[in-house]
Scaffold this active site. Structure first.
Site, short mmCIF file in Angstrom:
data_model
loop_
_atom_site.label_atom_id
_atom_site.label_comp_id
_atom_site.label_asym_id
_atom_site.label_seq_id
_atom_site.Cartn_x
_atom_site.Cartn_y
_atom_site.Cartn_z
N SER A 26 0.85 -1.40 -0.05
CA SER A 26 -0.06 0.01 -0.04
C SER A 26 0.98 1.36 0.01
O SER A 26 1.81 1.32 -0.80
CB SER A 26 -0.87 0.01 1.06
OG SER A 26 -2.00 0.71 0.90
N LYS A 59 4.14 1.81 -2.28
CA LYS A 59 4.66 3.16 -2.99
C LYS A 59 6.09 3.53 -2.65
O LYS A 59 7.19 3.77 -3.46
CB LYS A 59 3.77 4.36 -2.59
CG LYS A 59 2.22 4.25 -2.96
CD LYS A 59 1.31 5.58 -2.46
CE LYS A 59 0.17 5.18 -1.99
NZ LYS A 59 -1.02 4.54 -2.70
N TRP A 61 -10.00 0.43 -5.61
CA TRP A 61 -9.40 1.75 -5.14
C TRP A 61 -7.95 1.96 -5.96
O TRP A 61 -7.68 3.19 -6.10
CB TRP A 61 -9.25 2.08 -3.54
CG TRP A 61 -8.76 3.24 -3.16
CD1 TRP A 61 -7.87 3.47 -2.14
CD2 TRP A 61 -9.76 4.62 -3.13
NE1 TRP A 61 -7.85 4.61 -1.84
CE2 TRP A 61 -8.94 5.42 -2.50
CE3 TRP A 61 -10.56 4.91 -3.99
CZ2 TRP A 61 -8.86 6.71 -2.28
CZ3 TRP A 61 -10.80 6.65 -3.82
CH2 TRP A 61 -10.06 7.24 -3.05
N HIS A 110 -7.52 -5.70 -0.56
CA HIS A 110 -6.25 -5.01 -0.23
C HIS A 110 -5.53 -5.43 0.99
O HIS A 110 -6.03 -5.28 2.30
CB HIS A 110 -6.66 -3.41 0.02
CG HIS A 110 -5.69 -2.52 0.35
ND1 HIS A 110 -4.86 -2.06 -0.82
CD2 HIS A 110 -5.24 -1.79 1.14
CE1 HIS A 110 -4.05 -1.18 -0.42
NE2 HIS A 110 -4.25 -1.02 0.76
C1 GCU Z 1 -5.48 4.81 1.57
C2 GCU Z 1 -4.74 5.75 0.44
C3 GCU Z 1 -3.96 4.68 -0.47
C4 GCU Z 1 -2.82 3.91 0.33
C5 GCU Z 1 -3.59 3.33 1.31
C6 GCU Z 1 -2.63 2.52 2.51
O1 GCU Z 1 -6.41 3.74 1.18
O2 GCU Z 1 -5.83 6.12 -0.44
O3 GCU Z 1 -3.16 5.40 -1.48
O4 GCU Z 1 -2.24 3.20 -0.67
O5 GCU Z 1 -4.40 4.00 2.13
O6 GCU Z 1 -1.70 2.87 2.49
O7 GCU Z 1 -3.30 1.88 3.36
#
Ligand code: GCU
Length: 437
Positions: free
Chosen positions: A273, A277, A364, A414
């Site tokens: 998540s 990144k 998402w 997720h």
């Molecule tokens: C939120 C956010 C995402 C991210 C995620 C996470 O959903 O919008 O961009 O990847 O949190 O880190 O759990």
């Protein structure tokens, strides 16, 4: 049967085959969040910047032009307009303190080490605790997976030897001491014993040890320690939190290079998540990472921004204004003006192995956008004489594809799951040419 096959083939034009999102989920999400695109038909037309054409129009026709000109140019663009620049490359004063070493951990199968990394060298200053497990049975030096964790080192495993350190609470915006009962609360995402049994080590640190994760986090952590190097005012391209966390991963690597029991040439950096990144950005910049793995990283990670499917640049900048540099906000609702897209982040990792993973219910994060970014990095992998991503279409659910670029879309939501870990270890086995299963 034949009819069915013909119909299926007709319905799968290039890039749109294989996996399809569950239409009920698309409908439900679209009703819940009408301002968000979940329907593929609503994705706008877009043209991706060519990773093999320089800003001045020069075509990248050889690996030399890639290494000397285009790659540095792309890195600089991501630093300036998205993740932000670090004020210090490598702290000269970095100091490592082994605060624990138990050669008889986890039923005697592991060596557990805890290393405190002082970012400024001051032992009363900012520090990150790196927790390491190495399999006792494996020959040394051992390859490891390095990743940041969300809830503290003590949460990854039920091992009572893991030190409990105060952690930043995202909601309360203060340091709290996690309760004893939270030991092992994230164990599902960290199958430590299984990882060890496949011959790998694992190294992890709590991401907020580097910088806390809330909008005014710039007053704390490594920001507090180093932002003065920018001068009076934080520039528009000063590091955001993702850059800071990625910087922390490189500092963990600095320690790893000093540890003779770990094979520093076989460190896979991984993240889920927002930390996916982070892993991509760390792996793009720091070529010491042998393999880079993004688990459900979505917008600002592996997913193409120009598709605007699921989370968009404007939505992420609004909800998490501290993740990227201020310049990135210029691209809210102006994705087509970005001088790059996320396929170029993946291309920066070439020719090193990179694995992008999506989840079926994680719309998402735009699974198709993650796949298409991996596919659009392929020309750079090919230029560097590797096989890239050996598929044209998105594979079906739970059917990994593994070339120098790997990809899978897993059933479920997720999360970082055991299924994902098994595939990452298969991928590492493949590239490190390890035999064990
Ligand atoms: C939120 C956010 C995402 C991210 C995620 C996470 O959903 O919008 O961009 O990847 O949190 O880190 O759990």
């Amino acid at each position: 049967m034949l009819m069915l096959l013909v119909v299926t083939l007709l319905q799968t034009p290039e890039g749109k085959g294989g996996w399809q999102p569950n239409p009920d989920l698309v409908r439900t999400l679209s009703e819940k969040q009408p301002h968000v695109i979940y329907d593929e038909a609503k994705v706008p037309n877009y043209t991706l910047p060519d990773p093999l054409i320089c800003l001045d129009g020069t075509k990248v026709t050889s690996p030399e032009i890639w290494w000397k000109k285009r790659r540095p140019e792309i890195l600089e663009l991501f630093r300036t307009y998205m993740y932000g620049k670090v004020p210090i490359d490598k702290s000269e004063n970095l100091k490592f303190e082994i605060i624990d070493c138990d050669r008889n951990a986890l039923e005697g199968n592991a060596t557990r080490k805890q290393v405190r990394i002082y970012f400024t060298g001051e032992t009363n200053g900012h520090s990150m605790d790196l927790l390491i497990y190495l399999p006792n049975a494996a020959p040394k030096p051992v390859p490891v997976f390095l990743l940041l964790n969300f809830n503290g080192n003590h949460a990854i495993c039920d091992d009572p030897g893991i030190k409990i350190k105060p952690i930043w609470d995202r909601k309360a915006k203060k340091l709290i001491i996690p309760p004893e009962e939270s030991r092992g609360s994230d164990a599902k995402a960290f199958p430590v014993r299984r990882i060890l049994s496949r011959g790998y080590g694992i190294a992890t640190a709590h991401y907020c040890d580097i910088a806390p994760d809330f909008p005014d986090s710039f007053k704390y952590g490594v920001f507090q320690a180093f932002d003065h190097l920018f001068g009076e005012k934080r520039p528009q391209d000063a590091w955001g939190a993702i850059s800071a966390w990625a910087w922390g991963l490189s500092r963990a690597m600095d320690y790893i290079e000093t540890d003779k029991e770990i094979d520093s040439k076989r460190v896979a950096v991984l993240g889920h998540s927002r930390l996916g990144k982070t892993a991509l950005w760390a792996g793009a910049q720091d070529e010491r990472f042998a393999i880079v793995i993004s688990n459900n990283s979505g917008c600002g990670g592996a997913a193409l921004s120009r598709r605007r499917y699921g989370e968009t640049v404007a939505l992420i900048n609004k909800a998490f204004p501290h993740w990227f540099c201020d310049n990135f906000k210029r691209y809210n609702d102006k994705e087509d003006e970005l001088p790059f897209d996320q396929h170029m982040l993946i291309a920066l990792i070439a020719p090193r192995p990179v694995y992008i993973a999506s989840a079926d219910e994680d719309l998402w994060a735009d699974p198709r956008g993650e796949f298409l970014a991996a596919k659009a990095a392929d020309p750079v992998y090919k230029l560097l004489k590797t096989d890239g991503l050996p598929t044209e279409d998105m594979p079906p659910l739970d059917t990994p594809v593994m070339g120098r670029i790997g990809y899978h879309i897993r059933s479920g939501r997720h999360a970082l799951t055991e299924y994902d870990w098994e595939r990452y270890m298969d991928f590492a086995d493949l590239h490190y040419k390890l035999g064990q299963k």
